[in-house]
Write an enzyme that holds these catalytic residues in place. Structure first.
Site, short mmCIF file in Angstrom:
data_model
loop_
_atom_site.label_atom_id
_atom_site.label_comp_id
_atom_site.label_asym_id
_atom_site.label_seq_id
_atom_site.Cartn_x
_atom_site.Cartn_y
_atom_site.Cartn_z
N SER A 42 0.81 -1.22 0.00
CA SER A 42 0.00 0.00 0.00
C SER A 42 0.84 1.27 0.00
O SER A 42 0.33 2.34 -0.34
CB SER A 42 -0.94 0.01 1.21
OG SER A 42 -0.21 -0.08 2.42
N ASP A 341 -3.35 8.28 7.95
CA ASP A 341 -4.46 7.43 8.43
C ASP A 341 -4.05 6.43 9.50
O ASP A 341 -4.77 5.48 9.78
CB ASP A 341 -5.09 6.68 7.25
CG ASP A 341 -4.11 5.74 6.55
OD1 ASP A 341 -2.96 5.61 7.01
OD2 ASP A 341 -4.49 5.14 5.52
N HIS A 344 -0.27 5.08 6.89
CA HIS A 344 0.33 5.73 5.73
C HIS A 344 0.50 7.23 6.00
O HIS A 344 -0.10 7.78 6.91
CB HIS A 344 -0.54 5.50 4.50
CG HIS A 344 -0.92 4.07 4.32
ND1 HIS A 344 -2.14 3.57 4.76
CD2 HIS A 344 -0.25 3.03 3.77
CE1 HIS A 344 -2.19 2.27 4.48
NE2 HIS A 344 -1.07 1.92 3.88
#
Length: 380
Positions: A42, A341, A344
Site C-alpha cells: 500500500s 491514516d 500511511h
C-alpha cells in the site's frame, strides 16, 4: 575514480544533486531512465487494489477523503495525495505511473504493479503459520508474473534493451508480512525468525528482474514501525523508557532496523555478484526519522507529530476508526501532519521524504560506469 580525493567525490556529488534539482529533463537524460516499474504494497499502490474483483466496495482508499489534497478524488493511493513513487518519477521527468489493472491507460513509460496488503512471502507459507492475510493478497511473485506478462505484451523480444533504460523499484516488501504477524498475536522472537525468509524472497525477486534484463534496481527498506499510530495504539506500554525521545516504541523500531540491516547485507552480496547492475538501497526508515526529527523546520505540527490526520477514537494517536469510515474525521490541514491514516503518510510527508531519498539514490544511478557509481554508494 576510486583514487579521487574525498573532496573531489564530494564536489561531483554536489554537482549531480544540483543538476537533478535544477533540470529534471537533464537528469533524465543523464540517468538514461525512460521507464519505471514499481512493485510493492500500500505504500506504493496507485490503484491496483481498487480494481481487483469484489474489493472496491470495501476498500477505504477508493473513497474520499483519500486523494483529497492533490488529486481531488480517490485514486487508490493510501494518502491524501501523492506517494513516494510519484515524486521519484517526477524527478525523472516522467508522468505518474498508471496502475497495471487500469486498462486502457498509457504504459509507455512504465507501470505500477503494487497492491495494498501485498506480502513478500506467499499465501501458502503464511497460511501454514496461522497468519491472517488480505483475501486478495498479490504477493511479490504474483506481481512479478504480472510484470512478465506486461513485458511480453509491450516490448516482446526487445525487453532486454527496454529494461536497460528502466528503473525497477522493488518494494518496499516485508512491512505487511510483519504487520500481519504482529496483529495475528505472534510474539517478536517468532517474527524475527521470518526475517531471513522475507529477505530471501526479496533477493529472489531481484534476481528475477535481473534475469529479465533490469540494470537499475531500487530496493526500499521498511518504515520505523514504532513511530506509526497503528502500532503505538495497539502496543502501548506504561513504561516511559520503552519510548524514544520522539515518542516511538524502541523495540518496534529495533525490529524494523533488523530487517533493514539484513536487507542491506543481502543487497551488498547481490551487488558483488552482479557488478554490472546498480542495486541501491532506499532508506525509507532514515527518511521518515529525519522528517520526524526536523518536523517543525519542515512545517509539521509538533503537537500531533505521531497522530493520524484522518481517523478518530484512538486517543492521542487518533487511531481507532478507520479513515473514511462512518464517524471518522479529517484534520483541516493535512500538510501540517506527517501521518495520514495511522499507517500511511500525508502528501506533505511523502514529499519531504522523497526529497531526502532522491538526494541519496539519484547520484547512484547517474554514472555510465558502475564502478564509478559505487564510490558514491552509501556504506552497507
Amino acid at each position: 575514480m576510486a583514487s579521487l580525493s574525498l573532496a573531489k567525490v564530494s564536489f561531483f556529488l554536489l554537482v549531480i544533486i544540483l543538476a537533478f534539482h535544477s533540470s529534471p529533463s537533464a537528469a533524465r537524460r543523464k540517468c538514461g531512465i525512460t521507464f519505471v516499474y514499481q512493485f510493492g504494497d500500500s505504500l506504493a499502490d496507485a490503484g491496483n487494489t481498487m480494481r481487483l474483483p469484489n474489493v472496491s466496495l470495501t476498500l477505504s482508499t477508493s473513497k474520499l477523503p483519500y486523494g483529497e489534497t492533490f488529486f481531488n478524488k480517490p485514486t487508490g493511493r493510501a494518502s491524501d495525495g501523492r506517494i513516494i513513487n510519484d515524486f521519484i518519477v517526477s524527478a525523472l521527468n516522467l508522468p505518474f505511473l498508471n496502475a497495471y489493472l487500469n486498462k486502457g491507460t498509457s504504459f509507455r513509460q512504465g507501470a505500477n504493479f503494487a497492491v495494498s496488503g501485498a506480502t513478500a512471502l506467499n499465501n501458502t507459507f503464511w497460511a501454514a503459520q496461522n497468519v491472517n492475510l488480505r483475501p486478495w493478497n498479490k504477493y511479490l511473485d504474483a506481481q512479478l508474473d504480472w510484470f512478465k506478462s506486461h513485458l511480453q505484451s509491450t516490448c516482446g523480444s526487445n525487453c532486454g534493451q527496454h529494461l536497460k533504460n528502466s528503473l525497477v523499484i522493488l518494494g518496499e516488501f516485508g512491512g505487511v508480512d510483519y504487520f500481519n504477524c504482529f496483529f495475528s498475536n505472534k510474539q517478536e522472537p517468532e517474527i524475527r525468525r521470518y526475517v531471513p525468509l522475507v529477505i530471501a524472497e526479496i533477493t529472489r525477486g531481484i534476481r528475477d528482474v535481473i534475469k529479465l534484463g533490469a540494470t537499475r534496481i531500487l530496493v526500499p527498506g521498511v518504515y520505523p514501525f514504532g513511530c506509526l499510530p497503528v502500532y503505538l495504539t495497539s502496543f502501548a506500554v506504561p513504561n516511559a523508557t520503552a519510548y524514544n525521545p520522539l515518542g516511538c516504541l524502541r523495540n518496534l523500531n529495533a525490529f524494523s532496523s533488523y530487517h533493514n540491516t539484513e536487507l542491506k547485507i543481502a543487497l551488498k552480496s547481490l551487488q558483488c555478484e552482479f557488478p554490472n547492475v546498480r542495486i541501491v538501497y532506499g532508506d525509507y526508515y532514515g527518511a521518515l526519522m529525519t522528517v520526524l526529527r526536523r518536523a517543525t523546520r519542515f512545517g509539521f505540527n509538533q503537537n500531533t507529530l505521531l497522530a493520524a490526520c484522518c481517523g478518530g477514537g484512538g486517543g492521542r494517536y487518533n487511531y481507532g476508526k478507520p479513515c473514511g469510515s462512518d464517524g471518522a474525521t479529517t484534520c483541516p490541514n493535512p500538510s501540517r501532519y506527517v501521518n495520514w491514516d495511522g499507517i500511511h503518510l500525508t502528501d506533505a510527508a511523502h514529499h519531504r521524504m522523497a526529497n531526502i531519498i532522491l538526494n541519496d539514490i539519484l547520484p547512484k544511478f547517474v554514472y555510465n560506469n558502475v564502478e564509478d557509481a559505487g564510490v558514491l554508494m552509501s556504506s552497507y
